[in-house]
Design an enzyme around this catalytic site. Sequence first.
Site, PDB file in Angstrom:
ATOM      1  N   ASP A 238       1.132  10.622  -6.804  1.00 47.51           N
ATOM      2  CA  ASP A 238       1.724  11.811  -7.429  1.00 47.51           C
ATOM      3  C   ASP A 238       2.603  11.493  -8.625  1.00 47.51           C
ATOM      4  OD1 ASP A 238       1.923  12.947  -4.113  1.00 47.51           O
ATOM      5  OD2 ASP A 238       0.659  13.827  -5.681  1.00 47.51           O
TER       6      ASP A 238
ATOM      7  N   HIS B 224       5.567   5.498   0.140  1.00 46.95           N
ATOM      8  CA  HIS B 224       4.354   5.950   0.816  1.00 46.95           C
ATOM      9  C   HIS B 224       4.392   5.464   2.262  1.00 46.95           C
ATOM     10  CE1 HIS B 224       0.077   6.641   1.659  1.00 46.95           C
ATOM     11  NE2 HIS B 224       0.135   7.475   0.626  1.00 46.95           N
TER      12      HIS B 224
END
Length: 427
Positions: A363, A306
Amino acid sequence: MSDKVVLSYDGKELELPVSTGSMDEKSIDISKLRGATGLITMDPGYKNTGSCESKITFLDGEEGKLLYRGYPIEQIADKSNFEEVMYLLLKGELPTQTELEGFVADIRKNTEVAEELVQMLNAFPEGSHPMGIISALTSALSAFNPEKVNVATEEEMYDAAVTLLGQFPVIAAWSQRKIKGLPLVKSDSSLSYVENFYQMLFNDGSEGYKADPVIVDAFDKLLILHADHEQNCSASTVRLVGSSHAGIFASIAAGISALWGPLHGGANQAVLEMLEAIQNDGGDVAKFIAKAKDKEDPFRLMGFGHRVYKNFDPRARIIKVAADNVLTTLGINDPILDIAKGLEQACLEDDYFKARKLYPNVDFYSGIIYKALEIPTEMFTVMFAVGRLPGWIAQWMEMRQTNQPIGRPRQLYTGAATRDYVEMSAR
Ligand code: SDX
């Protein structure tokens, strides 16, 4: 701690003010830099660059913290619901019961979508990706709600917002019905926002159809967890397009397109495809981890890493628990979940991932729940978009209501220096 930095360049010094945010993060104001020194800054991907001040969402990437208008995501996910979260993100405060009922009523007034959009939907060829469908139909809403495009007052922006919040789930559900070759289901304003969305997706028309409350609750939680995430790629796209005053429908349609990419919201579809590939390959997670670490191999571990979180994504922790609960409730024993957990454990113990602080993101587990709910894989990012819609709208409203200037970055030109035109005969 100092409230300025001093830049020395070319024998001159320039003081640049340092601002402090409400959670104590710091920023340098460089708005006078080019005028005073001729210098611009370069920061590909904006890894170190803030585009705005915002009061909507706060992330602490090092600690893995996420706040919606100051409230920790863990508390919101545990105690709130998506209708209330939409209000909180747009208005900045948790609603009273009366305020919430008024907000929900305003949205319910806007769930009728023009018949012509059904014709547009039917014009898409078999196999069209639903993200392309919903982006196109969202942009087309400008044509059917022209009075909601050129808005200037807070009231006009609110009207545009509740129009889109009402129409978007209908369009999103339509895209799934089209993929499945099923008849469209009308919106039912007697239901909550999430129950209505769910029944438009799955209502099989049987007498007394009722969605399983456990599933609707899991769905509501997923939408809450996706609702906003400060200046991510798609929210920044919404702000940039909106900064030209292009209107809410065009701005959100652009955000949908940005979310589609597999490095962003499209990752939830890519995660499931990756986990299924590992399963079909015999379940050897070590082989895929080696591929992800191999710089010669473009393969990346989808759902990992991320830009901001260098710790666990707090949303991933919550979704992982929800995935277990949903599969248990539905009596599903999906080996894909075991592969995901095995992959996560192996990565958390691997030096490459530890050194780069790569953890599962939002996700990584969400697709396992969507799969259990029999949502087609290509619809996963549409689910992300339905969740993110209130966040995009809140970001768009804040950008417009704080009179942000049109976004127009600078560049460092490295092309050909000035040269004269060469006639064809001389080339
Ligand atoms: C979302 O921004 C948001 O808030 C987004 C989001 C939201 O709610 O809006 O949280 C939603 O988009 C989540 C992210 C979904 N995307 C994926 O899961 C795709 C896989 N992840 C990566 O592509 C990547 O981690 C990104 C795109 C998410 C972040 O990329 P960055 O910040 O540009 O990091 P980077 O590419 O500079 O990586 C740093 C290092 C590199 O190695 P080195 O060059 O230092 O040796 O980490 C490596 C990268 O190669 N790396 C990975 C990896 N992610 C980063 N290596 C293998 N697998 C990965 N997934």
